[in-house]
Motif scaffolding. Structure first.
Motif, short mmCIF file in Angstrom:
data_model
loop_
_atom_site.label_atom_id
_atom_site.label_comp_id
_atom_site.label_asym_id
_atom_site.label_seq_id
_atom_site.Cartn_x
_atom_site.Cartn_y
_atom_site.Cartn_z
N SER A 140 0.92 -1.19 0.04
CA SER A 140 0.00 0.02 0.09
C SER A 140 0.92 1.07 0.15
N GLY A 144 -2.09 5.27 1.82
CA GLY A 144 -3.19 4.38 2.01
C GLY A 144 -3.69 4.35 3.67
N LYS A 158 -4.34 3.03 -3.06
CA LYS A 158 -3.71 2.32 -2.07
C LYS A 158 -4.51 2.35 -0.56
#
Length: 280
Positions: A140, A144, A158
């Motif tokens: 990610s 994220g 993400k």
């Protein structure tokens, strides 16, 4: 996991940056590696650097489930079932506010950064389930964890990786597969290639890929499956967990204000262009 002797490690986006660093570190620890990238020249250079280790390399776009499935079949046939899969491939977005970001950018970034992770998981999960244990690392981002300005396309993908990985980890709790979600901070790679994101690169991308990669491999086998590491990572993660959303939004906006292209701001200008003629 200090040693990877006898293990098969799969890395996507292995042509440069963190992907190349994963490949080289896996080889250093004794693994056989299966590598992917969309750029044949970059991938060939990574393969050269991995010599004399056993390497399988394939050029394809990770947004293609058909190509990913064929890759997984080749890995099992030529190297043996995967023990570690690192869904690393990713691209940047357009580096513009949402209203100036094209639909094509959302589709491209989601296709690679999110669907690439889903496709890699779908293609290799049967092999990992046959292992004891199997390790899945889904990449990610710090984005994220927070939603920064000018990154709605990238951050959306993400966040999707984060949600997908956390659901998957819960579903696989009673299996031999352990799912790790990596949220790297500002890592010094070439992901920021467009002119719009060069100021961002100069201010934030400070951590070496090798530092992140070593931490990830050392963490395999640990119950600490969320990995947050890199420039600004710790403070950002704490802020995302502890601060009210609006305050965190304000802090992030202020921190990034000096590197944003203000020509597409404010949002009111965008809205004003869509008001009926003559409306104040």
């Amino acid at each position: 996991m200090k040693s990877l002797n006898g293990k098969v490690v799969v890395v996507t986006g292995a042509g440069s940056g963190m992907g190349r660093a994963y490949a080289l570190e896996a080889v250093r620890r004794g693994a056989r590696v299966a590598l992917n990238d969309v750029d044949p020249g970059d991938l060939a250079e990574t393969v050269r650097l991995c010599a004399p280790a056993q390497v399988l390399a394939r050029v394809f776009d990770v947004s293609s489930i058909a190509d990913f499935t064929a890759f997984a079949e080749a890995v099992a046939a030529e190297l043996g079932p995967a023990d570690v899969v690192i869904n690393n491939a990713g691209v940047e977005g357009e580096g513009q506010p949402f209203w100036a970001t094209s639909e094509e950018s959302f589709e491209r970034v989601m296709g690679i950064d999110f669907w690439g992770v889903v496709n890699g998981t779908r293609a290799f999960l049967p092999q990992l389930l046959d292992g004891d244990p199997g390790y899945l690392v889904n990449v990610s981002s710090l984005f994220g964890l927070i939603g920064p300005p000018n990154h709605s396309d990238y951050s959306s993908a993400k966040f999707a990786v984060r949600g997908f990985s956390e659901c998957l980890a819960a579903e696989l709790m009673d299996t031999p597969v352990r799912v790790y979600t990596l949220h790297p901070g500002g890592v010094d790679t070439n992901i920021t290639r467009s002119q719009a994101t060069q100021a961002f690169r100069g201010k934030y991308l400070k951590t070496s890929p090798e530092d992140v990669v070593r931490l990830v491999f050392n963490r395999l086998g640990s119950s600490r499956t969320r990995i947050v590491y890199g420039n600004r990572a710790a403070s950002t993660w704490l802020g995302a967990r502890l601060l009210p959303q609006r305050l965190m939004n304000r802090l992030v906006s202020v921190d990034m204000k000096s590197i944003l292209d203000r020509s597409a701001y404010p949002a009111s200008a965008w809205l004003a262009a869509r008001r009926p003629d003559g409306e104040a």
